[in-house]
Design a protein around this motif. Sequence first.
Motif, PDB file in Angstrom:
ATOM      1  N   HIS A  90       0.819  -1.217   0.000  1.00 10.75           N
ATOM      2  CA  HIS A  90       0.000   0.000   0.000  1.00 10.75           C
ATOM      3  C   HIS A  90       0.852   1.267   0.000  1.00 10.75           C
ATOM      4  CE1 HIS A  90      -3.659  -2.300   0.551  1.00 10.75           C
ATOM      5  NE2 HIS A  90      -3.104  -2.941   1.571  1.00 10.75           N
ATOM      6  N   ALA A  91       2.145   1.110   0.234  1.00  8.44           N
ATOM      7  CA  ALA A  91       3.003   2.295   0.340  1.00  8.44           C
ATOM      8  C   ALA A  91       3.365   2.887  -1.018  1.00  8.44           C
ATOM      9  CB  ALA A  91       4.288   1.934   1.098  1.00  8.44           C
ATOM     10  N   TYR A  92       3.286   2.107  -2.084  1.00 11.30           N
ATOM     11  CA  TYR A  92       3.666   2.639  -3.400  1.00 11.30           C
ATOM     12  C   TYR A  92       2.611   3.616  -3.889  1.00 11.30           C
ATOM     13  CZ  TYR A  92       5.184   2.983  -8.224  1.00 11.30           C
ATOM     14  OH  TYR A  92       5.603   3.467  -9.427  1.00 11.30           O
ATOM     15  N   ARG A  93       3.052   4.754  -4.427  1.00 13.30           N
ATOM     16  CA  ARG A  93       2.150   5.785  -4.930  1.00 13.30           C
ATOM     17  C   ARG A  93       2.041   5.661  -6.447  1.00 13.30           C
ATOM     18  NH1 ARG A  93       0.668   5.367  -0.692  1.00 13.30           N
ATOM     19  NH2 ARG A  93       0.872   6.791   1.086  1.00 13.30           N
ATOM     20  N   TRP A  94       0.972   5.045  -6.908  1.00 16.61           N
ATOM     21  CA  TRP A  94       0.752   4.853  -8.343  1.00 16.61           C
ATOM     22  C   TRP A  94       0.415   6.176  -9.011  1.00 16.61           C
ATOM     23  CZ3 TRP A  94       1.682   0.208 -10.623  1.00 16.61           C
ATOM     24  CH2 TRP A  94       1.769  -0.909  -9.780  1.00 16.61           C
ATOM     25  N   ARG A  95       0.888   6.344 -10.219  1.00 14.86           N
ATOM     26  CA  ARG A  95       0.604   7.553 -10.995  1.00 14.86           C
ATOM     27  C   ARG A  95      -0.532   7.335 -11.990  1.00 14.86           C
ATOM     28  NH1 ARG A  95       5.583   8.983 -14.110  1.00 14.86           N
ATOM     29  NH2 ARG A  95       4.488  10.947 -14.504  1.00 14.86           N
ATOM     30  N   ALA A  96      -0.581   6.169 -12.616  1.00 19.59           N
ATOM     31  CA  ALA A  96      -1.599   5.904 -13.641  1.00 19.59           C
ATOM     32  C   ALA A  96      -2.869   5.370 -12.986  1.00 19.59           C
ATOM     33  CB  ALA A  96      -1.060   4.919 -14.666  1.00 19.59           C
ATOM     34  N   ASN A  97      -3.450   6.159 -12.101  1.00 20.55           N
ATOM     35  CA  ASN A  97      -4.583   5.680 -11.311  1.00 20.55           C
ATOM     36  C   ASN A  97      -5.862   5.523 -12.115  1.00 20.55           C
ATOM     37  OD1 ASN A  97      -3.597   5.283  -8.552  1.00 20.55           O
ATOM     38  ND2 ASN A  97      -3.094   7.461  -8.638  1.00 20.55           N
ATOM     39  N   ASP A  98      -5.935   6.151 -13.283  1.00 19.08           N
ATOM     40  CA  ASP A  98      -7.131   6.012 -14.114  1.00 19.08           C
ATOM     41  C   ASP A  98      -7.034   4.832 -15.079  1.00 19.08           C
ATOM     42  OD1 ASP A  98      -8.241   8.260 -12.943  1.00 19.08           O
ATOM     43  OD2 ASP A  98      -7.392   9.630 -14.437  1.00 19.08           O
ATOM     44  N   TRP A  99      -5.914   4.129 -15.082  1.00 17.29           N
ATOM     45  CA  TRP A  99      -5.717   3.023 -16.019  1.00 17.29           C
ATOM     46  C   TRP A  99      -6.637   1.859 -15.664  1.00 17.29           C
ATOM     47  CZ3 TRP A  99      -3.483   1.963 -20.534  1.00 17.29           C
ATOM     48  CH2 TRP A  99      -3.256   0.632 -20.880  1.00 17.29           C
ATOM     49  N   ARG A 100      -7.356   1.372 -16.651  1.00 19.00           N
ATOM     50  CA  ARG A 100      -8.233   0.210 -16.458  1.00 19.00           C
ATOM     51  C   ARG A 100      -7.934  -0.915 -17.449  1.00 19.00           C
ATOM     52  NH1 ARG A 100      -8.475   2.502 -12.553  1.00 19.00           N
ATOM     53  NH2 ARG A 100     -10.254   3.230 -11.330  1.00 19.00           N
ATOM     54  N   GLY A 101      -6.926  -0.709 -18.333  1.00 21.38           N
ATOM     55  CA  GLY A 101      -6.570  -1.745 -19.272  1.00 21.38           C
ATOM     56  C   GLY A 101      -7.014  -1.417 -20.683  1.00 21.38           C
ATOM     57  N   ARG A 102      -6.852  -2.372 -21.575  1.00 18.82           N
ATOM     58  CA  ARG A 102      -7.244  -2.218 -22.974  1.00 18.82           C
ATOM     59  C   ARG A 102      -8.031  -3.445 -23.414  1.00 18.82           C
ATOM     60  NH1 ARG A 102      -2.652   0.881 -26.463  1.00 18.82           N
ATOM     61  NH2 ARG A 102      -4.307   0.601 -28.018  1.00 18.82           N
ATOM     62  N   PRO A 103      -8.907  -3.296 -24.405  1.00 21.41           N
ATOM     63  CA  PRO A 103      -9.631  -4.464 -24.919  1.00 21.41           C
ATOM     64  C   PRO A 103      -8.666  -5.483 -25.519  1.00 21.41           C
ATOM     65  CG  PRO A 103     -10.616  -2.408 -25.712  1.00 21.41           C
ATOM     66  CD  PRO A 103      -9.311  -2.042 -25.064  1.00 21.41           C
ATOM     67  N   TRP A 104      -9.061  -6.743 -25.450  1.00 22.86           N
ATOM     68  CA  TRP A 104      -8.213  -7.816 -25.956  1.00 22.86           C
ATOM     69  C   TRP A 104      -7.899  -7.646 -27.434  1.00 22.86           C
ATOM     70  CZ3 TRP A 104      -4.696 -11.005 -24.748  1.00 22.86           C
ATOM     71  CH2 TRP A 104      -4.407 -12.119 -25.528  1.00 22.86           C
ATOM     72  N   GLU A 105      -8.852  -7.115 -28.207  1.00 18.50           N
ATOM     73  CA  GLU A 105      -8.640  -6.976 -29.649  1.00 18.50           C
ATOM     74  C   GLU A 105      -7.453  -6.070 -29.971  1.00 18.50           C
ATOM     75  OE1 GLU A 105     -11.561  -6.358 -28.160  1.00 18.50           O
ATOM     76  OE2 GLU A 105     -12.666  -8.179 -28.727  1.00 18.50           O
ATOM     77  N   GLU A 106      -7.060  -5.222 -29.042  1.00 16.41           N
ATOM     78  CA  GLU A 106      -5.965  -4.282 -29.286  1.00 16.41           C
ATOM     79  C   GLU A 106      -4.599  -4.844 -28.923  1.00 16.41           C
ATOM     80  OE1 GLU A 106      -6.918  -0.666 -27.239  1.00 16.41           O
ATOM     81  OE2 GLU A 106      -8.777  -0.343 -28.371  1.00 16.41           O
TER      82      GLU A 106
END
Length: 587
Positions: A90-106
């Motif tokens: 829990h100590a790491y401060r993530w920057r890409a907090n809005d990242w949810r991934g990409r569709p498999w087709e991509e």
Amino acid sequence: MSDDRFGATPEKNGVTFRLWAPGAARVDVMLDMPHAMRATGDGWFSIHVPGAGAGSRYRFRIDGDLQVPDPASQFQPEDISGPSEVLDHHAYRWRANDWRGRPWEEAIFLEAHVGTFTATGTYRAMIDRLDHLAATGITALELMPLADFPGRRNWGYDGVLWYAPDSSYGRPDELKALIDEAHLRGMMVFLDVVYNHFGPEGNYLGRYAPAFFSPSHTPWGNAIDYRVPQVRQFAIDNALYWLRDYRFDGLRLDAVQAIVEVGEPPLLNELSRQAGLLAEATGRTIHLVVENDDNRAGLLDPETDPPHGRYRAQWNDDYHHAWHVLLTGETGDYYRDYPEPQRDIARALGSGFAYQGEASAHRGGKLRGEASGNLPPTAFVSFLQNHDQIGNRALGDRLEAIAKPAAIEAALAITLLAPMPPMLFMGEEWGSQTPFPFFCDFKGDLANAVRQGRRREFQSAYEKYGNEIPDPLNDSTFQLAHLDWNEAESAPGRKRLKLVRDLLTIRRERIVPCLAAIRFGEAHATGDGGLAARWIISDGRSLKLAANLSARALPAPASAPSDQPVWGQTPNGTMPPWSVVWTLGGP
């Protein structure tokens, strides 16, 4: 799943340590002093130690004698036999907090080995190359296994401590930084995981938890027994750990046909369901891929999201093997199963696997595979090279050293635009000739056994090449495998890189928008080097391929008036040697 969890859990006022050791009468956790752990039933031992915290180093002592690392250690700063270190994820401060991934087709994969991807072989150094991958068109970086292995160099498939990213590459927060930076560039990150065996050195589980293993055998030793609930929990929790605490976007499960005792429900199904629950709970897109020599089509489902018992895709070895035979003429070992490579390429393009229940000569006539044509093409990851197919050669030489450039470029033009997710091996995008020989860092008798085993496996090659064959135990072999990034700046490197980038741009713009609605159509080889394939899109269009996989010109096939060019040309009604034409149009 049980409330018990393997490993060390930091809390506000200390750390709780847990170990499943049904073969032990007593367990102590060794910190600054021994702390006797309490037996809590079913083989579990537990203790809460006030004052311990992130950074604390510990071992477990079994029956007052043997000191071992935590089998669920999350970091081993002093290698596999050293003390384990408590981490606070829990100590790491993530920057890409809005990242949810990409569709498999991509998905467009690049497989990489952290230790040889750069000169220094670290997570931090890898970050500096992410812009190159993004500019190339790579959308998914796939890392070879990271689980802690003995010594300073290894392919990763000899991992012993599954939860601990190997310290050779940096600290855990640096791995998180690599994943975070990839996400900021719109790139997914996958991890190769191995649940079919433990490495041969540094595994103490048999001493205090013999129920981890069954009498059945794999090519690497006794089988892991997933009929045992705690053993199953250990693997599934590990998969969730990488996906949750490191935010990997997906996992590739190595050689799942070698998981002998699958249990009930089968381990692979339960692991997939648990990953799907994590995806639902976090709002993320999670992808699971298998390597499976059995060609089990029933295990695959690229469209159900989140995964619920099945897997997005399988690495399609059939596709690779057929191409390798066509491009190199080699027919030894498992390549003898592909005596008509153009036919097998056509079958892979037209319905997924080349082996869908046919007898395999390499496997002594055993029937191999299941019918796969009813699956979407996106269920098959296609590639011309990977770590296995390069590194399991005596010299570790790449396709560039044994095939003609024009033929390789034709194969790339098909692989990178076909509706199956493509994968490149690191450096392949510029036609790297850097070898990737097998290497490891074992000591003593085990090192000698590996060396002698390689000599037996490649006896004819040793007779031909002798001392030219890299010794897998020497550090020089590891150094030989480091990518030479200067190759990318050479004239041939720039030419090949431009080709790959152009193809991947076309894939992104013209092919990817069709993939959610595409199905297999038909494919056939003409016998004179010609290859044709068609995939059906639900809006009534078709994606069409015509290729000349020979060294002589062929007549161009007829085209429909509605066909729109995607890639390639047919000058004067002919197809030049090793030419590829893609079109989108009518049925």
